[in-house]
Design an enzyme around this catalytic site. Structure first.
Site, PDB file in Angstrom:
ATOM      1  NE  ARG A 177      -3.610  -2.503   0.119  1.00  0.00           N
ATOM      2  CZ  ARG A 177      -3.435  -3.601  -0.647  1.00  0.00           C
ATOM      3  NH1 ARG A 177      -2.475  -3.664  -1.548  1.00  0.00           N
ATOM      4  NH2 ARG A 177      -4.247  -4.621  -0.522  1.00  0.00           N
ATOM      5  CB  SER A 227      -9.559  -4.105   3.273  1.00  0.00           C
ATOM      6  OG  SER A 227      -9.798  -5.354   2.718  1.00  0.00           O
ATOM      7  CD  GLU A 297      -6.264  -0.932   1.837  1.00  0.00           C
ATOM      8  OE1 GLU A 297      -5.719  -1.841   2.487  1.00  0.00           O
ATOM      9  OE2 GLU A 297      -6.951  -1.126   0.822  1.00  0.00           O
TER      10      GLU A 297
HETATM   11  C1  LIG Z   1     -15.712  -3.426  -2.762  1.00  0.00           C
HETATM   12  C2  LIG Z   1     -14.266  -3.018  -2.784  1.00  0.00           C
HETATM   13  C3  LIG Z   1     -13.273  -3.980  -2.887  1.00  0.00           C
HETATM   14  C4  LIG Z   1     -11.925  -3.613  -2.914  1.00  0.00           C
HETATM   15  N1  LIG Z   1     -10.979  -4.576  -3.024  1.00  0.00           N
HETATM   16  C5  LIG Z   1      -9.671  -4.233  -3.076  1.00  0.00           C
HETATM   17  C6  LIG Z   1      -8.662  -5.240  -3.221  1.00  0.00           C
HETATM   18  O1  LIG Z   1      -8.929  -6.419  -3.316  1.00  0.00           O
HETATM   19  N2  LIG Z   1      -7.373  -4.822  -3.267  1.00  0.00           N
HETATM   20  C7  LIG Z   1      -7.028  -3.508  -3.188  1.00  0.00           C
HETATM   21  O2  LIG Z   1      -5.831  -3.210  -3.272  1.00  0.00           O
HETATM   22  N3  LIG Z   1      -7.960  -2.546  -3.046  1.00  0.00           N
HETATM   23  C8  LIG Z   1      -9.267  -2.866  -2.997  1.00  0.00           C
HETATM   24  N4  LIG Z   1     -10.222  -1.897  -2.851  1.00  0.00           N
HETATM   25  C9  LIG Z   1      -9.817  -0.491  -2.676  1.00  0.00           C
HETATM   26  C10 LIG Z   1      -9.701   0.298  -3.986  1.00  0.00           C
HETATM   27  O3  LIG Z   1     -10.506  -0.235  -5.026  1.00  0.00           O
HETATM   28  C11 LIG Z   1      -8.254   0.377  -4.448  1.00  0.00           C
HETATM   29  O4  LIG Z   1      -7.482   1.042  -3.483  1.00  0.00           O
HETATM   30  C12 LIG Z   1      -8.088   1.131  -5.777  1.00  0.00           C
HETATM   31  O5  LIG Z   1      -6.752   1.018  -6.177  1.00  0.00           O
HETATM   32  C13 LIG Z   1      -8.454   2.606  -5.646  1.00  0.00           C
HETATM   33  O6  LIG Z   1      -8.514   3.155  -6.958  1.00  0.00           O
HETATM   34  P1  LIG Z   1      -9.457   4.406  -7.264  1.00  0.00           P
HETATM   35  O7  LIG Z   1      -9.255   4.777  -8.675  1.00  0.00           O
HETATM   36  O8  LIG Z   1     -10.847   4.123  -6.870  1.00  0.00           O
HETATM   37  O9  LIG Z   1      -8.808   5.481  -6.314  1.00  0.00           O
HETATM   38  P2  LIG Z   1      -9.565   6.650  -5.560  1.00  0.00           P
HETATM   39  O10 LIG Z   1     -10.410   6.087  -4.490  1.00  0.00           O
HETATM   40  O11 LIG Z   1     -10.206   7.557  -6.535  1.00  0.00           O
HETATM   41  O12 LIG Z   1      -8.323   7.389  -4.886  1.00  0.00           O
HETATM   42  C14 LIG Z   1      -7.565   6.725  -3.870  1.00  0.00           C
HETATM   43  C15 LIG Z   1      -6.243   7.467  -3.730  1.00  0.00           C
HETATM   44  O13 LIG Z   1      -5.533   7.344  -4.974  1.00  0.00           O
HETATM   45  C16 LIG Z   1      -5.167   8.640  -5.444  1.00  0.00           C
HETATM   46  N5  LIG Z   1      -5.219   8.615  -6.885  1.00  0.00           N
HETATM   47  C17 LIG Z   1      -6.251   8.213  -7.684  1.00  0.00           C
HETATM   48  N6  LIG Z   1      -5.898   8.351  -8.985  1.00  0.00           N
HETATM   49  C18 LIG Z   1      -4.644   8.853  -9.000  1.00  0.00           C
HETATM   50  C19 LIG Z   1      -3.741   9.235 -10.031  1.00  0.00           C
HETATM   51  N7  LIG Z   1      -4.045   9.125 -11.317  1.00  0.00           N
HETATM   52  N8  LIG Z   1      -2.525   9.720  -9.672  1.00  0.00           N
HETATM   53  C20 LIG Z   1      -2.169   9.853  -8.374  1.00  0.00           C
HETATM   54  N9  LIG Z   1      -3.000   9.515  -7.349  1.00  0.00           N
HETATM   55  C21 LIG Z   1      -4.207   9.027  -7.666  1.00  0.00           C
HETATM   56  C22 LIG Z   1      -6.200   9.590  -4.845  1.00  0.00           C
HETATM   57  O14 LIG Z   1      -5.688  10.906  -4.777  1.00  0.00           O
HETATM   58  C23 LIG Z   1      -6.421   8.958  -3.484  1.00  0.00           C
HETATM   59  O15 LIG Z   1      -5.435   9.403  -2.572  1.00  0.00           O
HETATM   60  C24 LIG Z   1     -11.578  -2.244  -2.834  1.00  0.00           C
HETATM   61  C25 LIG Z   1     -12.589  -1.271  -2.733  1.00  0.00           C
HETATM   62  C26 LIG Z   1     -13.916  -1.645  -2.722  1.00  0.00           C
HETATM   63  C27 LIG Z   1     -14.995  -0.587  -2.647  1.00  0.00           C
END
Ligand SMILES: Cc1cc2nc3c(=O)[nH]c(=O)nc-3n(C[C@H](O)[C@H](O)[C@H](O)COP(=O)(O)OP(=O)(O)OC[C@H]3O[C@@H](n4cnc5c(N)ncnc54)[C@H](O)[C@@H]3O)c2cc1C
Length: 304
Positions: A177, A227, A297
């Site tokens: 992470r 999570s 997280e």
């Molecule tokens: C049902 C569910 C299941 C999940 N399962 C998992 C899993 O199995 N494994 C896992 O690792 N995660 C999981 N997650 C968490 C999440 O999906 C991940 O952390 C994912 O990588 C977040 O991506 P996002 O585009 O939604 O980021 P966002 O939620 O939009 O942003 C999260 C962070 O990333 C930053 N960010 C986003 N885009 C960029 C960019 N282009 N450049 C720089 N920073 C950026 C944002 O500023 C913020 O700080 C889960 C979430 C849910 C709701």
């Protein structure tokens, strides 16, 4: 104090009306479906627009936040003062040989789909992670024995001097992470994944198996951020929370999922205050009962 009129003037030369939302409800842009409004939400459709937006924000001392798919963010009920830059329109995916090149706003499920269609294996672990490429690189997303660091070749980023640079995997500092993107506040623009040729049917079968496992074990029917806590060294957060007797623990409309104790869910129109109340109680109880510190997280943004 809200500043949206003033901000609109700054961005209206760069954006069409349809790309600007004033006083935008963040609950409509994040998976948790809670949180107050942001002063201005911008949806750029080119890398140049992202770059110019950051320049304007920095020159005018405007706080800015980037979001991908909003699946790992909790916005507080008072909302966000400043600008949210939503990158979902930058979503092109290209397969060239055994590489997949995806823009930051492309969804992981679409990257996995494109790879499967091209008979490329390696990225299927991510098929059920509801994030974008940028969000996944930011936190080195992982699941089911796979993680971004295993498949990424390089990331193109906008660095803290607003220069566009390609960072090879070895310099991305990808760990549990964490990444250089998180450490330095870079913005991921694109990522290249290096995959291996495989058998399309076997690759699809793996996607189907992982999808089934998620549906059986995770409360996907409720808003959440997955999570809620990072894995503490030597433990599993979900197991500690379950052993502390906290499954189903509720404040207002938020609770610890009865299906998977690692998830705090918004089960009934909860507020960010409810979700944060559950998070705090879980942290305190786990510390009290087992002496283990839990750290969220999910990224927590905004004002109470
Ligand atoms: C049902 C569910 C299941 C999940 N399962 C998992 C899993 O199995 N494994 C896992 O690792 N995660 C999981 N997650 C968490 C999440 O999906 C991940 O952390 C994912 O990588 C977040 O991506 P996002 O585009 O939604 O980021 P966002 O939620 O939009 O942003 C999260 C962070 O990333 C930053 N960010 C986003 N885009 C960029 C960019 N282009 N450049 C720089 N920073 C950026 C944002 O500023 C913020 O700080 C889960 C979430 C849910 C709701």
């Amino acid at each position: 104090m809200k500043h949206y009129g003033e901000y609109k003037n700054l961005f209206s030369k760069l954006y069409k009306e349809s790309q600007i939302q004033l006083d935008a409800k963040m609950s409509e842009h994040i998976y948790f479906k809670v949180g107050g409004p942001v002063d201005i939400l911008l949806t750029p459709n080119s890398i140049q627009q992202v770059k110019e937006t950051i320049t304007i924000c920095k020159e005018n001392n405007i706080p800015f936040y980037v979001i991908g798919n909003g699946s790992n963010i909790l916005v507080k009920d008072g909302g966000i003062r400043g600008v949210v830059i939503k990158l979902c329109e930058l979503n092109k995916i290209e397969c060239i040989g055994n590489k997949v090149i995806a823009e930051c706003g492309a969804l992981l499920k679409d990257v996995s789909k494109a790879a499967t269609e091209g008979s490329l294996a390696g990225v299927q672990f991510a098929c059920g992670i509801p994030g974008s490429v940028g969000g996944a690189v930011f936190m080195n997303a992982g699941a089911y024995d796979g993680e971004i660091s295993f498949v990424i070749e390089s990331a193109e980023v906008l660095d803290d001097n607003q220069e566009i640079r390609i960072i090879p995997k070895a310099e991305l500092n990808l760990g549990y992470r964490q990444s250089i993107v998180m450490q330095k506040g870079y913005i991921v623009l694109r990522a290249t994944f290096n995959l291996v040729n495989g058998d399309k049917e076997k690759i699809q079968a793996r996607v189907d198996e992982l999808t089934k496992r998620r549906e059986e074990r995770q409360p996907l029917e409720y808003p959440s951020a997955g999570s809620t806590f990072k894995r503490p060294e030597g433990y599993f957060a979900g197991k500690l929370i379950e052993d502390a007797g906290l499954k189903g623990f509720t404040i207002g409309g938020a609770c610890v999922s009865a299906k998977h104790a690692g998830f705090v869910i918004n089960y009934n129109n909860g507020t960010a205050k409810d979700v944060l109340g559950v998070i705090c109680h879980v942290k305190d109880e786990v510390k009290k009962q087992f002496g283990v510190d839990l750290y969220p997280e999910v990224r927590i943004w905004g004002e109470d």
